[in-house]
Design an enzyme around this catalytic site. Structure first.
Site, short mmCIF file in Angstrom:
data_model
loop_
_atom_site.label_atom_id
_atom_site.label_comp_id
_atom_site.label_asym_id
_atom_site.label_seq_id
_atom_site.Cartn_x
_atom_site.Cartn_y
_atom_site.Cartn_z
N LYS A 1 0.80 -1.23 0.00
CA LYS A 1 0.00 0.00 0.00
C LYS A 1 0.83 1.27 0.00
CE LYS A 1 -4.02 -2.01 2.27
NZ LYS A 1 -4.87 -2.01 3.47
N GLY B 1 9.49 -4.48 8.50
CA GLY B 1 9.15 -5.88 8.73
C GLY B 1 9.35 -6.85 7.59
#
Length: 395
Positions: free
Chosen positions: A197, A353
């Site tokens: 995103k 991450g």
């Protein structure tokens, strides 16, 4: 920047905030000791000086004092990694902790119970922080992963050590690595931004645009840009409410003289599954009923050329659905290019991450300059925020 090298710890008790929030299996065995290993150089230096070490950390998100979140479960692993016996205090403040601290001799290590067993920790409570501060002579923050939170043990405790607080090696390295990308890095500087995103990366893009020469946009977020430019993206992931924003970012980059590189071709799949039929198509001409799931060969060739010409590289986010092996080729290729550039003398920082997970999964950890240990903290640093845990040491 005040680090542990500015102090001699002989006969001193170092109260160190570490990030030992490590993954464990159902038998409470540590499945990834990276964070413990990352703290070892700091602990080693203090012990070598003739000091003692008191470690404090959180572990999971306990609601009260839940046994499954007790740090007693990882004591053996911490001992094994550090190569010294580690004592354990069944509380992090009060009589138990104070007695254990008072009895600690030079060269010894004590691990306190989970600081999040007290809600005062996350509330940043002064009294709780003061009780932690009683345990040591010098405060060392070596937990980048929690530096973006103004919790008692990461930020508030520092004020009780006005002239005796510093960064551990790990946190100092994190700060230096981000500064290299954002301020002092040799040019050309190239950022690779992936992930699904645009919305989760807006503030990062806006903050780093003036500091980079090239920006490679890959992964799911690329399709929002491609659609905004009038391309056909088939059934690919897209944030339709961010099309105007994508155009604004492209316009801003143009005004700043920053080159933005979107995919040229992609590997498209019939559905979101590893064994789906695939075809290589132009990124701006994906047929209906197909979705882009990985970088195509032409895109990768172009990215390789760019990265090998770069002197400073930031990689944040995968460029394909790397969790599915058939769509991991692009992300693996980026890892190889970054490794090759690093070997040729470039500085490379990997953070966030999923990119960290990819680097570990495909064995690039030792082939890049630095892999950040803090997901949220790293992202907030790239967004230009001053992290409270870092600020507290400078004050």
């Amino acid at each position: 920047m005040k680090t542990i090298d500015n102090f001699n710890f002989k006969d001193k008790k170092a109260l160190i905030r570490v990030d030992f929030n490590v993954p464990v299996n159902e038998n409470f065995e540590v499945t990834d000791a990276t964070r413990i290993e990352a703290a070892k150089p700091t602990i080693d230096k203090i012990l070598k000086d003739g000091g003692s070490v008191i470690l404090m950390s959180h572990f999971g998100r306990p609601k009260g004092k839940e046994d499954k979140y007790s740090l007693k479960h990882i004591v053996d692993k911490v001992s094994q990694v550090l190569g010294v016996p580690v004592k354990f205090a069944s509380d992090c403040i009060g009589e138990v902790a104070e007695k254990a601290s008072a009895e600690l001799k030079p060269g010894e290590v004590l691990l306190l119970e989970n600081v999040r067993f007290y809600e005062e920790e996350t509330k940043g409570d002064d009294t709780f922080a003061k009780n932690l501060a009683k345990l040591g002579d010098i405060y060392v923050n070596d937990a980048f992963g929690t530096a973006h939170r103004a919790h008692a043990s990461t930020t508030i405790v520092a004020k009780f050590f006005p002239n005796a607080k510093c960064f551990g090696y790990l946190l100092a390295k994190e700060i230096e690595s981000i500064e290299k990308v954002m301020k002092t890095g040799e040019k050309p500087v190239t950022a690779i931004l992936g992930g699904s995103k645009v919305s989760s990366k807006i503030t990062i893009i806006e903050n780093i645009l003036p500091k980079v020469n090239n920006m490679i946009i890959g992964g799911g977020m690329a399709y929002t840009f491609i659609k905004a430019l009038g391309g056909k993206i088939g059934d690919s992931i897209c944030e339709n409410d961010k099309l105007d924003l994508a155009l604004e970012i492209l316009d801003k980059a143009k005004k700043l003289g920053v080159n933005i590189y979107l995919p040229i071709d992609v590997v498209a799949g019939k559905e979101f599954a590893n064994d789906t039929p695939t075809q290589i198509v132009q990124a701006n001409n994906i047929p209906d009923g197909w979705e882009g799931l990985d970088s195509g060969p032409t895109t990768l060739e172009r990215n390789k050329e760019l990265l090998l010409q770069s002197r400073t590289i930031l990689w944040n986010g995968p460029v394909g659905v790397f969790e599915m092996l058939n769509f991991a080729k692009g992300t693996i290729a980026i890892g190889n290019f970054v490794a090759e550039a690093t070997k040729a003398g470039a500085f490379s920082l990997v953070g966030g991450g999923d990119s960290v997970a990819a680097v570990k999964q495909f064995g690039f950890e030792d082939k890049v300059s630095y892999v950040s240990t803090g997901g949220g903290a790293m992202l907030e640093s790239l967004e230009g925020k001053i992290l409270p845990g870092i600020q507290a040491i400078y004050e």
